[in-house]
Enzyme design. Sequence first.
Site, PDB file in Angstrom:
ATOM      1  N   GLN A   8      46.187  68.978 -15.771  1.00 30.76           N
ATOM      2  CA  GLN A   8      46.436  70.021 -14.790  1.00 30.76           C
ATOM      3  C   GLN A   8      47.366  69.471 -13.727  1.00 30.76           C
ATOM      4  O   GLN A   8      47.132  68.398 -13.173  1.00 30.76           O
ATOM      5  CB  GLN A   8      45.126  70.486 -14.141  1.00 30.76           C
ATOM      6  N   PRO A 187      52.325  67.488  -7.680  1.00 36.40           N
ATOM      7  CA  PRO A 187      52.919  67.571  -9.021  1.00 36.40           C
ATOM      8  C   PRO A 187      53.304  66.206  -9.580  1.00 36.40           C
ATOM      9  O   PRO A 187      53.576  65.255  -8.840  1.00 36.40           O
ATOM     10  CB  PRO A 187      54.168  68.443  -8.778  1.00 36.40           C
ATOM     11  N   SER A 188      53.326  66.143 -10.911  1.00 42.67           N
ATOM     12  CA  SER A 188      53.762  64.951 -11.650  1.00 42.67           C
ATOM     13  C   SER A 188      52.926  63.718 -11.327  1.00 42.67           C
ATOM     14  O   SER A 188      53.396  62.591 -11.460  1.00 42.67           O
ATOM     15  CB  SER A 188      55.251  64.654 -11.378  1.00 42.67           C
ATOM     16  N   ARG A 189      51.719  63.930 -10.879  1.00 44.83           N
ATOM     17  CA  ARG A 189      50.797  62.837 -10.529  1.00 44.83           C
ATOM     18  C   ARG A 189      51.304  61.981  -9.372  1.00 44.83           C
ATOM     19  O   ARG A 189      50.841  60.857  -9.174  1.00 44.83           O
ATOM     20  CB  ARG A 189      50.500  61.946 -11.751  1.00 44.83           C
ATOM     21  N   LEU A 190      52.242  62.504  -8.587  1.00 44.20           N
ATOM     22  CA  LEU A 190      52.730  61.788  -7.408  1.00 44.20           C
ATOM     23  C   LEU A 190      51.895  62.228  -6.206  1.00 44.20           C
ATOM     24  O   LEU A 190      52.399  62.823  -5.241  1.00 44.20           O
ATOM     25  CB  LEU A 190      54.219  62.056  -7.196  1.00 44.20           C
TER      26      LEU A 190
END
Length: 210
Positions: A8, A187-190
Amino acid sequence: MDLHNIRQDYSKQELSEVECDANPITQFEKWMNEAMHSAVNEPTAVNVAAVGEDGRPNSRVLLLKEVNPQGFVFFSNYQSRKGRSFAAHPFAALTFFWPELERSVRVEGRIEKLDEAASDEYFDSRPYTSRIGAWASAQSEVLSSKAALVAKAAAVGARHPLHVPRPPHWGGYIVHPDRIEFWQGRPSRLHDRIQYRLVDGNWIKERLSP
């Protein structure tokens, strides 16, 4: 069961050092208020981790009952597994998770028992049946049967039909934090991670890599 592809992306909000209050307790109260007003399911639920007498970590989910300038407060049975863990190693780690807001808070610090007056005050505010349960349950001990527990609760109720005093083995704990981290999914695991560390009585605020 294949869990590898369950993902997610988080994008609801972001978090910066500038937005965060200089005091992490104040920042936590802000986030808790937002969780309570955002239909978060059980916003005060917190995973409490300890180090057992055997040196192994153990954890469980409890309900936070108070946060104040000194720390984070919850109540429990002092003779339970976690109570014995805290007696052996007086430190705790707390984790709050509010998925509806894509947020988490981690707290680490020293733990100690609340004074008896504060424990008495909270115990007297609990529902009658909950006060009965505190006497009836030898928390974390092996139970012979559910019927035995019900019978014990009935006996306690018969002994205390009106006022149930606080058991001496039950009361409050307070975690005095020395490290608190606020996590906001991105977002993008950042992800945004803002950490506070207590150094010589002062809180140091810093950003961590996700």
